[in-house]
Design a protein around this motif. Sequence first.
Motif, PDB file in Angstrom:
ATOM      1  N   UNK A 193      14.159  10.779   4.259  1.00 19.10           N
ATOM      2  CA  UNK A 193      14.488   9.231   3.635  1.00 19.10           C
ATOM      3  C   UNK A 193      15.714   8.856   4.221  1.00 19.10           C
ATOM      4  N   UNK A 194      15.343   7.779   4.690  1.00 18.71           N
ATOM      5  CA  UNK A 194      15.926   6.801   5.887  1.00 18.71           C
ATOM      6  C   UNK A 194      17.370   6.983   4.838  1.00 18.71           C
ATOM      7  N   UNK A 195      17.337   5.629   4.417  1.00 15.88           N
ATOM      8  CA  UNK A 195      18.292   5.903   2.608  1.00 15.88           C
ATOM      9  C   UNK A 195      19.034   6.871   2.338  1.00 15.88           C
ATOM     10  N   UNK A 196      18.954   8.338   2.793  1.00 10.92           N
ATOM     11  CA  UNK A 196      19.753   9.534   2.298  1.00 10.92           C
ATOM     12  C   UNK A 196      20.596  10.021   3.713  1.00 10.92           C
ATOM     13  N   UNK A 197      19.569   9.034   4.188  1.00  6.70           N
ATOM     14  CA  UNK A 197      20.273   9.613   6.056  1.00  6.70           C
ATOM     15  C   UNK A 197      21.325   9.200   6.386  1.00  6.70           C
ATOM     16  N   UNK A 198      21.340   7.515   6.099  1.00  7.31           N
ATOM     17  CA  UNK A 198      22.079   6.437   6.560  1.00  7.31           C
ATOM     18  C   UNK A 198      23.234   5.902   5.913  1.00  7.31           C
ATOM     19  N   UNK A 199      23.005   5.643   4.311  1.00  7.34           N
ATOM     20  CA  UNK A 199      23.607   5.030   3.371  1.00  7.34           C
ATOM     21  C   UNK A 199      23.882   6.531   2.955  1.00  7.34           C
ATOM     22  N   UNK A 200      23.396   7.322   2.328  1.00  3.25           N
ATOM     23  CA  UNK A 200      24.398   8.819   1.369  1.00  3.25           C
ATOM     24  C   UNK A 200      26.026   8.861   2.237  1.00  3.25           C
ATOM     25  N   UNK A 201      26.070   8.883   3.256  1.00  2.00           N
ATOM     26  CA  UNK A 201      26.252   9.505   3.868  1.00  2.00           C
ATOM     27  C   UNK A 201      28.073   8.772   3.862  1.00  2.00           C
ATOM     28  N   UNK A 202      27.781   7.275   3.805  1.00  2.00           N
ATOM     29  CA  UNK A 202      29.133   6.010   3.735  1.00  2.00           C
ATOM     30  C   UNK A 202      30.246   6.965   1.984  1.00  2.00           C
ATOM     31  N   UNK A 203      28.422   7.170   1.029  1.00  2.00           N
ATOM     32  CA  UNK A 203      29.147   6.705  -0.366  1.00  2.00           C
ATOM     33  C   UNK A 203      29.202   8.177  -1.235  1.00  2.00           C
ATOM     34  N   UNK A 204      28.805   9.134  -0.019  1.00  2.00           N
ATOM     35  CA  UNK A 204      29.278  10.382  -0.778  1.00  2.00           C
ATOM     36  C   UNK A 204      30.461  11.429  -0.023  1.00  2.00           C
ATOM     37  N   UNK A 205      31.306  11.067  -0.880  1.00  2.00           N
ATOM     38  CA  UNK A 205      32.468  12.313  -0.460  1.00  2.00           C
ATOM     39  C   UNK A 205      32.004  13.438  -0.034  1.00  2.00           C
ATOM     40  N   UNK A 206      32.290  14.281   0.755  1.00  2.00           N
ATOM     41  CA  UNK A 206      32.532  15.727   1.095  1.00  2.00           C
ATOM     42  C   UNK A 206      30.949  16.378   0.766  1.00  2.00           C
ATOM     43  N   UNK A 207      30.386  15.607   1.678  1.00  2.00           N
ATOM     44  CA  UNK A 207      28.912  15.276   1.843  1.00  2.00           C
ATOM     45  C   UNK A 207      28.459  17.003   3.067  1.00  2.00           C
ATOM     46  N   UNK A 208      27.521  18.156   1.898  1.00  2.00           N
ATOM     47  CA  UNK A 208      27.937  19.375   3.072  1.00  2.00           C
ATOM     48  C   UNK A 208      26.541  19.431   4.560  1.00  2.00           C
ATOM     49  N   UNK A 209      26.589  17.847   4.867  1.00  2.00           N
ATOM     50  CA  UNK A 209      26.131  18.007   6.140  1.00  2.00           C
ATOM     51  C   UNK A 209      26.659  16.453   7.071  1.00  2.00           C
TER      52      UNK A 209
END
Length: 317
Positions: A87-103
């Motif tokens: 889902x696009x929200x997870x792929x292009x929004x989550x990286x901006x607000x989740x510290x230390x994303x594992x990918x």
Amino acid sequence: MTVLACALGVTGLAQAQSSYPNRPISLLVSAAPGGTTDISARMIAEPLGRALGQSVVVENRPGGAGAIAGQAVARAKPDGYTLLLQYSGFHVITPHITPKLPWDPIKDFKPVANVLSAPQVLVVREGLPFKSLRELVEADKAAPGKLNYASSGVGSLQQVSTELLNQMAGTKLMHIPYNGTGPAMNDLLGGSVDLTITTPPPLLPHIAAGKLRPLVVTGEQRLASLPDVPTAAEAGYPELLVSSWFAMYAPAGTPDEIVDRLSEEIRKIMETDEFRQKAEALGAEARYMDPKALGAYTQEELDRWGKVIKAANITQE
């Protein structure tokens, strides 16, 4: 001996690629069963399996705003047997607000194809007088912060879409986050919140019943299911162009030959009347993108929403 071994290794890789696939393929989904991400995966998995001559097995791995499924695919062997429907929200929004994303959304994945795109619809609750987006904007400017909007959570596409409207129109619509679209819809229908922006499927029955009034569609064109509702551009806000999209990715390093074959088969499936009709029934469109186009679009969307999130100071705290 070393040269021979290398040659044999290259030959073995070529043979493996040319015989692809020779066993079932796992298609990991970053959401629970029943949502649009899951539906997108199942719409493409069955016909893709027929085209490839091997089963494409959908595996739901919800959690962590896409982090669990994303990490599993990012770490998988890049051989075409483990894929991600994201889902696009997870792929292009989550990286901006989740510290230390594992990918990493760019470095750890190889784009395969976009499968579905779904514009958002801005709706207001029953009882509010607004018949257009301009009326809503004028009312908020007259009483800043009085009107509020529901979202499915902090960092959701609903939130960043409405914050984009705030930035464009100079409004101060107040954010009320919920734990999912269902609870947000319940309070919207109950009158506790004033408006929301989300994809058509959960809205259409309530629009038909007169419980919600649609003001604009955030796609490039009007929806067949809502032909009388203008686009945001027609309403005077051309920059409010927002779609949820659902795309397939492979682990970084997956051979081009495999990715290109998958993408080409997906293109053929998406051009069928059956697939297009299923997409329209969801209030979505079969919007194919090849690997190059999807890669460019992913980066563009990552950059675009990063700016909106920074300007709105959206964090998970």
